[in-house]
Scaffold this motif. Structure first.
Motif, PDB file in Angstrom:
ATOM      1  N   GLY A  45      -6.755 -57.457 -36.034  1.00 47.93           N
ATOM      2  CA  GLY A  45      -6.947 -58.824 -35.589  1.00 47.93           C
ATOM      3  C   GLY A  45      -5.994 -59.856 -36.155  1.00 47.93           C
ATOM      4  O   GLY A  45      -6.303 -61.033 -36.148  1.00 47.93           O
ATOM      5  N   GLY A  46      -4.850 -59.461 -36.638  1.00 51.25           N
ATOM      6  CA  GLY A  46      -3.895 -60.442 -37.110  1.00 51.25           C
ATOM      7  C   GLY A  46      -3.601 -60.378 -38.592  1.00 51.25           C
ATOM      8  O   GLY A  46      -3.152 -61.348 -39.162  1.00 51.25           O
ATOM      9  N   THR A  47      -3.863 -59.269 -39.226  1.00 43.40           N
ATOM     10  CA  THR A  47      -3.614 -59.148 -40.663  1.00 43.40           C
ATOM     11  C   THR A  47      -2.630 -58.017 -40.941  1.00 43.40           C
ATOM     12  O   THR A  47      -2.870 -56.878 -40.559  1.00 43.40           O
ATOM     13  CB  THR A  47      -4.933 -58.875 -41.408  1.00 43.40           C
ATOM     14  N   ILE A  48      -1.547 -58.347 -41.602  1.00 46.20           N
ATOM     15  CA  ILE A  48      -0.576 -57.331 -42.016  1.00 46.20           C
ATOM     16  C   ILE A  48      -1.095 -56.693 -43.301  1.00 46.20           C
ATOM     17  O   ILE A  48      -1.465 -57.399 -44.239  1.00 46.20           O
ATOM     18  CB  ILE A  48       0.814 -57.960 -42.249  1.00 46.20           C
ATOM     19  N   PRO A  49      -1.161 -55.352 -43.377  1.00 49.08           N
ATOM     20  CA  PRO A  49      -1.661 -54.680 -44.586  1.00 49.08           C
ATOM     21  C   PRO A  49      -0.884 -55.066 -45.854  1.00 49.08           C
ATOM     22  O   PRO A  49       0.309 -55.365 -45.809  1.00 49.08           O
ATOM     23  CB  PRO A  49      -1.469 -53.192 -44.263  1.00 49.08           C
TER      24      PRO A  49
END
Length: 146
Positions: A45-49
């Protein structure tokens, strides 16, 4: 893993996603406690690890703020030399995360689908500005800056 092998894997993954009609923007995210259907696995949903976060520069770059290939990656943003991208969606696939970015810079705005490749524990990142058309450009490989 050599950069050309990473690019081949990225290209194959992008083609597979396209072939099966998977578009991260079209996937529904369930807010129930039931397990998600298989196609929803990996949508963040829009989060880079976390392992992609940090400052990266061309392998022969100085890591100085004025380096034109330096990028700063956070959970929701990628900052470039003269532009910035806000993460709309992020799809982790193995060592890769494919991101849809809302870009702005030099008075213009645009959207961009890019990919970042980073093996866990690696101090190298491959940034592909155009995930649909990866190129074997040595400038796409970046080192982690301290």
């Amino acid at each position: 893993m050599p950069m050309t092998a990473r690019l081949a894997i990225l290209a194959a993954g992008a083609m597979a996603l396209t072939a099966c009609g998977s578009d991260p923007e079209e996937l529904e995210v369930s807010d129930s406690s039931e397990p998600a259907p298989a196609q929803e696995v990996g949508v963040s949903g829009g989060t880079i690890p976390d392992r992609f976060h940090g400052v990266w520069d061309y392998v022969e770059g100085t890591c100085a703020p004025e380096s034109d290939l330096r990028i700063e990656v956070s959970a929701s943003q990628i900052n470039f030399y003269e532009s910035a991208g806000t993460v709309v969606t992020a799809l982790p696939v193995g060592d890769t995360v494919i991101v849809d970015l809302e870009m702005s810079g030099e008075g213009e705005t645009w959207t961009q689908k890019s990919s970042l490749i980073n093996a866990p524990g690696s101090d190298r990142l491959v940034f592909e500005p155009d995930a649909a058309n990866p190129v074997a450009d040595p400038a796409n490989e970046r080192k982690r800056c301290s």
